[in-house]
Design a protein around this motif. Structure first.
Motif, mmCIF file in Angstrom:
data_model
loop_
_atom_site.group_PDB
_atom_site.id
_atom_site.type_symbol
_atom_site.label_atom_id
_atom_site.label_comp_id
_atom_site.label_asym_id
_atom_site.label_seq_id
_atom_site.Cartn_x
_atom_site.Cartn_y
_atom_site.Cartn_z
ATOM 1 N N ALA A 4 11.503 -7.183 -20.334
ATOM 2 C CA ALA A 4 11.135 -6.826 -18.960
ATOM 3 C C ALA A 4 12.253 -7.164 -17.980
ATOM 4 C CB ALA A 4 9.845 -7.547 -18.574
ATOM 5 N N VAL A 44 10.863 2.365 -21.245
ATOM 6 C CA VAL A 44 10.276 1.248 -21.980
ATOM 7 C C VAL A 44 9.123 1.797 -22.805
ATOM 8 C CG1 VAL A 44 9.087 -0.967 -21.829
ATOM 9 C CG2 VAL A 44 10.937 -0.424 -20.221
ATOM 10 N N THR A 91 6.134 1.152 -25.930
ATOM 11 C CA THR A 91 5.321 0.261 -26.758
ATOM 12 C C THR A 91 4.419 1.117 -27.640
ATOM 13 O OG1 THR A 91 3.446 0.133 -25.236
ATOM 14 C CG2 THR A 91 5.242 -1.434 -24.886
ATOM 15 N N MET A 103 1.634 -2.038 -21.511
ATOM 16 C CA MET A 103 2.452 -1.561 -20.401
ATOM 17 C C MET A 103 2.199 -2.336 -19.111
ATOM 18 S SD MET A 103 4.549 0.660 -21.218
ATOM 19 C CE MET A 103 4.914 1.638 -22.657
ATOM 20 N N LYS A 148 4.985 -4.466 -16.998
ATOM 21 C CA LYS A 148 5.274 -4.155 -15.593
ATOM 22 C C LYS A 148 5.151 -5.404 -14.731
ATOM 23 C CE LYS A 148 3.534 0.603 -15.813
ATOM 24 N NZ LYS A 148 2.490 1.520 -15.309
ATOM 25 N N ARG A 152 7.865 -0.664 -10.904
ATOM 26 C CA ARG A 152 6.791 0.118 -11.510
ATOM 27 C C ARG A 152 7.072 1.622 -11.419
ATOM 28 N NH1 ARG A 152 2.324 -3.298 -12.106
ATOM 29 N NH2 ARG A 152 2.490 -5.251 -10.971
ATOM 30 N N THR A 184 10.468 4.210 -16.466
ATOM 31 C CA THR A 184 9.457 4.987 -17.188
ATOM 32 C C THR A 184 8.801 4.084 -18.230
ATOM 33 O OG1 THR A 184 10.711 7.040 -16.881
ATOM 34 C CG2 THR A 184 9.041 7.010 -18.619
ATOM 35 N N TRP A 185 7.485 3.886 -18.105
ATOM 36 C CA TRP A 185 6.717 3.018 -19.007
ATOM 37 C C TRP A 185 5.734 3.889 -19.782
ATOM 38 C CZ3 TRP A 185 8.050 -2.183 -18.244
ATOM 39 C CH2 TRP A 185 8.649 -2.499 -17.017
#
Length: 622
Positions: free
Chosen positions: A254, A269, A271, A277, A281, A295, A299-300
């Motif tokens: 992070a 990022v 997972t 997520m 964040k 945030r 891009t999560w």
């Protein structure tokens, strides 16, 4: 005696939900004028509600206040009569009439009062106890007469005209003249037989600021080794880090993402778990001076949603849909997720000569042991030349049976040079819980996959921890889980545990639904991810985050990577290698806290009974 204020005064300017100007005025008013025996709770997390202020005096009572910064001269307000219904608050601006009833502060504060009486102070007398709770409304920027005139019909309809002391309405006149008797008449009382210290304890656990809220205001603390990973890159740009639970893998990821964002880089990022997520964040926000952008500008995505987005970007949505056309069975679905979909995405990117699909300066993968090597190879295709790829993993938390694939031989050609970077020290677990997690891993998990957490050498054990093990039967398990969740606070310790800090974890969606249903019957709300419909469960995961004001409940799978100060974990009748790894993962989710951490296991598996018998508290409820 110093007044109790939660959150503390020096943190009020740092709250995620900033105080409005009127709320600041009211806080200062209460802090300066109330006797010090009155405790002040600001925007408490009250079972999904967020009143502006709750005041508490163990000898006198409770007060809940709703604050409105409205300028009553900015537009026309009035109450509209309705047959057999409460008057409706209306407004008109620029000739347009509209309802403001959902913001009616009188009705809202009376709802708070009713819930406090019925749910959070169950020992208050049914009738007389109601008078121990004041429900007040304050308009800091409107005159007393304006406010009282506007809401007169609401007060009359509710039958409260003769009980003004318990339902005061005030405005700027009372505040500016420091007229506490007008704003809060019951503040002059010194004693009531309706209230007691025990009753005050009942509600404090609902009012005190949760650990997750206080933690979110703190900058991330990294040791020298962790900082070196955050502030550097390898010559190739590829780095792989492994470490035990709580050693800071997610923190590094992070923090690195936040640093690269501040350098103007485009970051992805990824997972496997959707819920992870939100946790990542929150970590990234804590290590960036541009926390508002973290945030939005990073891009999560979980891996499979990234695959779907890539198909849509490349105008290949029909091909994506065709993959699912014949996936009625579980095996067929697994084949789509594990092989066919990643394969389609790989071909799309390889043929994307116009680079319609988004490319990134850095691709960071958390909980890498959940991934397959082929997925990693697909992600590499969207990393720009001279970009960065980061993989962090813990083979001990191998809940999907994929960790064995990440051998050095198998990873040849995956872009890495040299071996794994390693993190040795666990900073998450209280030492006593760490010892039990290690004992569990050594007893039940495959020896070749164990990477045990270690305490910092010479570290003092200043983190109290209560470990509780309850054996029961499947027939009683749901009720026992409810009892353990609701009985976790108020705690026996001198320090309070906030109700929203409690998390319930199970491996079964069906069992989880049953438990949260039982908790709900007691009037206590939960935010959970359980559903027998997988698409509905996925939607709930998108809205699952620690900042919610309710008790949390989710699966052990979805909580992997997270942490919590107070956990209740359910273990079913049967265990295999994957479920044992899942239990270990659950044990390692406990977060240390100087005011105490709490872990309760509700167990139905006879094979694990001996392991639980030497915990702090062992009970057999069969």
């Amino acid at each position: 005696m110093a007044r109790i204020v939660s959150p503390p005064r020096d943190q009020l300017d740092k709250l995620r939900q900033k105080l409005e100007p009127g709320e600041k005025l009211v806080f200062d008013f209460f802090d300066q004028n109330l006797p010090e025996e009155w405790e002040i709770y600001i925007q408490p997390h009250l079972n999904g509600l967020r009143p502006d202020f709750v005041l508490l005096n163990p000898k006198v009572g409770i007060a809940v206040f709703e604050i409105k910064d409205w300028n009553l001269n900015a537009m026309e307000y009035w109450l509209e009569s309705r047959e057999n219904k409460a008057p409706r608050l209306m407004a008109m601006k620029d000739g347009k009439k509209f309802s403001k009833q959902k913001d009616n502060p009188v009705d809202k504060v009376l709802m708070y009062k009713k819930e406090i009486h019925e749910l959070y102070c169950p020992r208050l007398e049914k009738r007389a106890g109601f008078a121990a709770i004041t429900a007040g409304v304050i308009f800091p920027f409107a005159s007393d007469n304006q406010v009282r005139g506007l809401f007169y019909d609401s007060i009359q309809y509710r039958g409260l005209l003769d009980y003004y002391n318990y339902n005061p309405i005030s405005g700027s006149d009372s505040l500016s003249s420091n007229n506490l008797a007008s704003v809060f008449p019951e503040s002059s009382r010194r004693y009531t037989k309706c209230m007691s210290d025990e009753m005050a304890d009942d509600i404090r656990s609902w009012l005190v600021e949760p650990d997750f809220a206080a933690t979110q205001r703190l900058s991330l603390e990294l040791d020298v080794n962790q900082k070196s990973f955050v502030n550097s890159r390898t010559a190739s740009g590829y780095r792989r880090i492994k470490g035990a639970a709580g050693s800071g893998k997610s923190l590094i990821l992070a923090a690195r993402a936040a640093k690269l964002m501040e350098e103007g880089k485009k970051i992805l990022v990824v997972t496997y778990n959707i819920t992870l997520m939100h946790y990542l964040k929150d970590l990234a926000v804590r290590c960036s001076v541009q926390n508002g952008k973290v945030r939005q500008d990073i891009t999560w995505l979980n891996f499979h949603y990234w695959c779907k987005r890539t198909c849509i970007e490349a105008d290949c949505e029909e091909k994506y849909k065709l993959l699912w056309a014949h996936s009625e069975s579980d095996d067929a679905t697994e084949d789509v997720l594990n092989n066919l979909l990643p394969g389609l995405v790989a071909r799309i990117i390889e043929n994307d000569t116009d680079e319609i699909v988004s490319r990134y300066d850095a691709v960071l993968v958390d909980e890498g042991q959940d991934f397959r090597l082929s997925w990693w190879d697909v992600l590499r295709k969207v990393c720009k030349p001279d970009g960065e790829m980061l993989l962090v993993a813990d083979a001990t938390q191998d809940i999907y049976g994929t960790a064995n694939a990440w051998t050095d031989d198998a990873m040849k050609g995956a872009g890495f040079r040299g071996g794994w970077s390693e993190l040795k020290v666990s900073y998450r677990l209280p030492p006593k819980a760490l010892e039990k997690a290690c004992e569990f891993a050594e007893t039940f998990l495959p020896k070749d996959l164990i990477d045990l957490p270690k305490s910092l050498q010479g570290e003092l054990d200043i983190y109290p921890c209560t470990l509780r093990w309850v054996d029961t039967t499947p027939q009683l398990a749901s009720d026992i889980c409810k009892q353990e969740v609701l009985g976790m606070s108020p705690s026996a310790s001198s320090e309070l545990l906030a109700i929203p800090d409690i998390t319930f974890l199970s491996s079964s969606q069906k069992f989880g639904i049953e438990v949260v249903g039982n908790i709900g019957k007691e009037g206590v709300k939960t935010v959970h991810t359980y559903s027998e419909d997988s698409s509905q469960s996925r939607r709930k995961k998108m809205g699952f985050y620690m900042g919610d004001a309710r008790i949390k409940a989710t699966t052990l799978h979805s909580f992997k990577g997270w942490e919590g100060r107070a956990l209740v974990i359910y273990i079913g009748e049967k265990v295999d290698t994957k479920s044992l790894a899942l239990i270990y993962t659950g044990l390692t989710r406990l977060k240390r806290h100087m005011d105490g951490s709490y872990l309760t296991i509700v167990n139905c598996c006879s094979e694990l009974t001996e392991f639980g018998k030497d915990w702090d508290v062992y009970e057999n409820k069969t």
